[in-house]
Design an enzyme around this catalytic site. Structure first.
Site, PDB file in Angstrom:
ATOM      1  CD  GLU A 127     -90.334 -31.503 -75.635  1.00 15.33           C
ATOM      2  OE1 GLU A 127     -91.186 -30.955 -74.892  1.00 15.33           O
ATOM      3  OE2 GLU A 127     -89.139 -31.634 -75.341  1.00 15.33           O
ATOM      4  CD  GLU A 363     -85.926 -29.637 -90.652  1.00 18.42           C
ATOM      5  OE1 GLU A 363     -86.744 -30.529 -90.367  1.00 18.42           O
ATOM      6  OE2 GLU A 363     -84.749 -29.639 -90.251  1.00 18.42           O
ATOM      7  CB  THR A 365     -95.815 -24.701 -90.967  1.00 20.91           C
ATOM      8  OG1 THR A 365     -95.725 -23.480 -90.216  1.00 20.91           O
ATOM      9  CG2 THR A 365     -96.132 -25.863 -90.019  1.00 20.91           C
TER      10      THR A 365
END
Lengths: 383, 333, 278
Positions: A127, A363, A365
């Site tokens: 989000e 997925e 950093t």
């Protein structure tokens, strides 16, 4: 640990490569340029089990081992990373949670459709204010009778523009003291499930990445994946697996760029000889080859641990960190070897270069991967 | 049957006479070989109403013709020819049998060799005689750029299929004479098990690139299907046809009809443009009769570039675009 | 149910293997193997027959243990049974010998075969001899370069185009066809099929002894031909190189050969105003 590919893995690779080179290679540049999702090719892939890589046979999947699944993602990404992304997200973070956490009814209802690609899946955690920090998620699910009502906005949802089913990560208890999250199986046909515009991204442009809006979206209670409150567990487990997929994808991109660079270096003449005969270029080639070989071993080790039922989170993070680093470096060098041409859209390395970057970002950093790895190392009693 | 003079047999493959003169080419080469081993050249003609071919083969150098003219042989039949050849070989013991490497020849010759329990080299590009009188069959080998010298030491006849265009026919000479033996169709041959139901000459094939004056060939170096498709534009401007290498055909950039090479068309254009082709022998095998070759490749070391009369070291796609543009400009002006 | 046999071969993945001039051998190590393309078309033809008329397909190959790979692939595509003929004493067989060995294997293991399908030619040698010679060994009617196969009971109707002739032929089973690459585009190998091929099937491997082939047979049926010498074909001829930017190269070329090109194409490209190349 096997260091030589077995016959099955070679055939899996050959078959996926043949498919990718025949079907994806001719369109990869174009779908990148126009940011279009290659529906016709995806339909063919559904029939060949690309959407049920590790789903069991009884659900219509291919029941592949994890190394095989990684190889498939590598080979697709070697030619077209955006399609590789679609496949790895669908399998790695949409189908996988069902395999791990889905109950009998959920699996019987959804797995056959997912495994045959009748439904394309997405996983939405991210989000505006929550990415790797899953605890900051603001999407809420409030119980009303036999349903939960979801509200919130998910961003950067891979496959968002085309998914038929999304696993939505939402808070089922917003009380700071008893913060609780759950994962909801949300079909795109549910009322209140809305998609945003497709994102205009640097790379992987053929993948329809979008936002998802949940506006009073009613989801039946039985669509809580696993159990109420399992959000964090599902999220973390799924990300571990997703990292294997992204690592495979990054490695495939690196492989594609590497091959293009070697081919070009052998052809390109300067000073009356191929630039591949220049030591500087040879050093680049040697480094790229070595790093890819190392990356591949890390990746397959994570896969084998996973298949053996052992903890693999740290290894998956290592594989993801290293493969994506190698992808960025290799694609950059591939552009460098191509010189000015490499900076032009005439050559595929320009696309690889753009595609590679995000593997260091999504997925988790590279910084998050390091955090995961360091925590695992520091938690060990003996090193 | 008089004496034991050695005989070199050339199988008369006349069905495609106007497109393919390999039988005449083989008679010519057989005449050279015959001198070295003191043999006669004998052409075989099986069919119905075959006088035209008997005369042709005579005029092109055969010393002897073995002809079987029978309505039952009206169309080509591998099985019948096998039975006839088996009987004739047993009776006459030829030293060498040469067969054109046409589609038919390449289907027929292997079976014949097997039936005669002798060796066969496929698709030869050279024939020589050793001092000991053995036939040296020079054939492409290992699927690469290699040639192998092959001999059949202990079995007879020595057999080879020969690529059309490898040798030059000698000029037609009506004053030549041959001993023509018209033989009856042997009795008691097994009935053929393969029945020809329908056949027709494919007109479209005759207008194929095999007869084109200008051919534009493309290989993997064209990069993709779209670039490859532009070759048709150049071919249109030049009034020629488009050819392709095998990888390109497999990739679906071109139809199989466009395949040039060992397994495809043997072309004989006045000018051949070769775009992005490395020059594997499977392809170059079909170029023996090309007059003038212009090769375009980024790699100057490519075999195709070395074979060419003009070699342009540049990106095939770029040259193609420029060539189309320039030619349009020049022709229009 | 029809019994089909498909004979396939594993060939190097690239058509142009580099030659090691020092050792005089091919660098086979540089290229992995794959199913010969025409063989794959033959298998596809068999699979389509199976889908239409119901059939059992046995796929046979001869080669080293690594040739199992192409048999697994065949299983993944839909073949039912496999046979690998693998024996050091059979290595280096020419087509004469190979066809004889395949014939032995078919007699022994697929005695009631209705139709044998082979690829029309192999990518590595292209002799196109094994199919016809196998038919001869088994005394079967055969048609080469087949593009289309239909069956009507035990009658096979095949179509092909050879030497500019379109032909339709009929023959009765048992028979042999070699399949060209014109038609029968091979299906993609499904991933689930591959997984199953490795999960459930064992490749049947037989050696020379099991086929009743003794060393004496190898000698008797062995190669009729002998390779005296292998050499690089000469390709270099006196030629002219143009290098540089495409547009310059093209103009240089056109300026020099304008007459030749004009004559051949029957349209003039000569004497027009333009930038002269050097």
């Amino acid at each position: 640990m096997q260091f030589n590919p077995c016959m099955k893995h070679k055939l899996i690779r050959d078959s996926a490569r043949h498919f990718a080179e025949t079907e994806l290679a001719p369109i990869a540049a174009e779908i990148d340029k126009n940011a279009t999702f290659p529906v016709a090719v995806i339909e063919k892939m559904k029939k060949l089990n690309y959407f049920g890589l590790q789903a069991p046979k009884e659900f219509g999947g291919a029941a592949l081992d994890s190394v095989s699944a990684a190889i498939v993602v590598e080979e697709l990404s070697r030619v077209c990373a955006a399609v590789g992304l679609c496949v790895t997200v669908h399998n790695g973070v949409a189908v996988f949670p069902f395999l791990q956490f889905g109950n009998k009814e959920q699996n019987e209802k959804y797995l056959p459709r997912l495994a045959r690609g009748e439904m394309i899946g997405a996983f939405s955690l991210t989000e505006a204010n929550a990415g790797s920090d899953a605890g900051s998620v603001e999407t809420t699910a409030v119980k009303e009778g036999g349903d939960y009502v979801l509200n919130g906005t998910k961003i950067f949802v891979t496959n968002g523009g085309v998914c038929d089913l999304a696993l939505i990560f939402a808070l089922t208890n917003t009380d700071r003291q008893q913060l609780q999250s759950s994962v909801f199986i949300v079909e795109s046909s549910y009322e209140g499930f809305l998609r945003g515009e497709l994102e205009d991204l640097c790379g992987m442009r053929a993948n329809p990445v979008s936002s998802l809006f949940l506006e009073n979206c009613r989801v039946p209670e039985e669509n809580i994946l696993g159990k109420l409150g399992m959000g964090m567990k599902i999220g973390m487990t799924t990300l571990d697996n997703g990292r294997i997929g992204v690592a495979a994808q990054a490695l495939g991109i690196a492989q594609g760029a590497f091959e293009a660079a070697v081919k070009y270096a052998k052809e390109r003449q300067q000073f009356k000889k191929p630039i591949a005969s220049l030591q500087t270029i040879q050093n680049y080639i040697a480094d790229m080859a070595t790093e890819q070989a190392a990356a591949r071993l890390l990746l397959y080790r994570a896969c084998e641990l996973k298949d053996a039922g052992q903890p693999y989170g740290c290894e998956a993070a290592m594989a993801k960190l290293y493969c994506s680093t190698v992808a960025s470096k290799t694609t950059s060098l591939a552009v460098q070897i191509h010189g000015g041409y490499g900076y032009s859209k005439e050559y595929d390395v320009e696309r690889y270069f753009r595609d590679a970057k995000v593997t260091e970002i999504y997925e988790g950093t590279s910084e998050i991967q390091r955090m995961v790895i360091a925590r695992a190392v520091l938690a060990k009693l003996t090193l | 049957m008089e004496n034991k003079k050695k005989s070199i047999w050339v199988f008369g493959d006349y069905r495609n006479y106007y497109q393919n003169r390999v039988t005449l080419q083989l008679i010519s080469k057989a005449m050279d070989l015959a001198k070295a081993i003191d043999a006669e050249v004998c052409a075989l003609v099986f069919g119905h109403e075959i006088d035209e071919w008997i005369m042709e083969y005579t005029a092109h150098g055969a010393d002897r013709i073995l002809a079987i003219d029978d309505p039952a042989l009206k169309s080509y039949s591998t099985e019948q020819y096998l039975a006839i050849m088996e009987a004739l070989v047993k009776e006459r013991d030829p030293e060498i049998i040469l067969i054109g490497a046409t589609d038919f020849g390449r289907e027929f010759a292997p079976r014949l060799a097997k039936r005669l329990q002798t060796g066969l080299s496929a698709d030869c590009v050279g024939l020589e005689i050793t001092p000991e009188g053995l036939l040296v069959q020079i054939a492409p080998s290992f699927g690469g750029n290699m040639l192998a010298e092959i001999v059949t030491e202990h079995h007879r006849p020595q057999m080879a299929t020969v690529r059309p265009g490898t040798f030059k026919e000698i000029p037609h000479d009506n004053s030549r004479k041959a001993q023509v033996e018209r033989l009856p169709l042997m009795k008691g041959l097994p009935a053929p098990r393969v029945r020809l139901i329908e056949y027709e000459r494919c007109a479209e094939k005759e207008h194929s690139i095999e007869n084109a004056q200008v051919i534009v060939c493309g290989g993997r170096g064209m990069g993709n299907k779209n670039n490859f498709a532009k070759l048709h534009e150049l071919a249109r401007i030049l009034g020629g046809g488009v050819g392709a290498t095998r990888p390109v055909v497999y990739a679906g950039w071109a139809d199989h009809d466009a395949l040039v090479g060992q397994a495809g068309k043997h072309i004989k254009p006045k000018i051949l443009f070769s775009f992005g082709i490395s020059g594997a022998i499977q392809h170059t095998a079909g170029l023996g009769e090309a007059d003038f070759i212009v090769a375009i490749n980024k790699n100057p070391q490519a075999t195709m570039m070395k074979m060419a009369d003009v070699a342009m070291v540049a990106d095939a796609g770029d040259v193609l675009n420029s060539l189309i543009k320039e030619l349009k400009k020049r022709i229009r002006e | 149910m029809l019994k089909l046999v498909v004979c396939i071969k594993q060939v190097p993945m690239v058509t142009e293997l580099p030659w090691d001039e020092k050792t005089g051998t091919l660098r086979r190590d540089l290229a992995p193997g794959m199913m010969n393309p025409a063989c794959k078309h033959a298998l596809e033809a068999a699979l389509q027959i199976k889908e239409k008329y119901s059939a059992h397909i046995t796929v046979i190959t001869m080669g080293p243990p690594t040739a199992k790979e192409v048999l697994y692939e065949a299983l993944a595509m839909g073949a039912d049974g496999t046979l690998l003929i693998c024996d050091k004493i059979l290595a280096g067989s020419d087509t004469y010998m190979t066809s004889w060995i395949l014939a032995q294997a078919i007699r022994k293991h697929c005695a009631n075969v209705d139709l044998i399908l082979c690829g029309a030619f192999t990518a590595d040698s292209e002799t196109a001899q094994v199919g016809p010679q196998l038919a001869e060994s088994l005394n079967l009617p055969a048609v080469a370069y087949v593009e289309k196969i239909e069956m009507n009971g035990r009658i096979l109707r095949v179509r092909r185009i050879v030497d500019n002739f379109r032909e339709t032929m009929e023959m009765e089973c048992p028979a042999l066809v070699t399949v060209s690459i014109e038609n029968y585009l091979p299906r993609y190998v499904g991933l689930g099929g591959l997984q199953s091929a490795f999960g459930e099937n064992q490749i049947q491997v037989i050696d020379a002894t099991a086929l009743g082939i003794a060393a004496a047979d190898v000698k008797k049926q062995g190669s009729r031909t002998k390779v005296r010498r292998v050499f690089l074909r000469k390709t270099q001829k006196e030629n002219e190189y143009f290098t540089g930017v495409a547009v310059n190269v093209v103009n240089e070329f056109l300026n020099k050969y304008e007459r030749k090109i004009s004559t051949v194409i029957g349209k003039s490209i000569e004497g027009k105003e333009r930038t002269r190349g050097k």
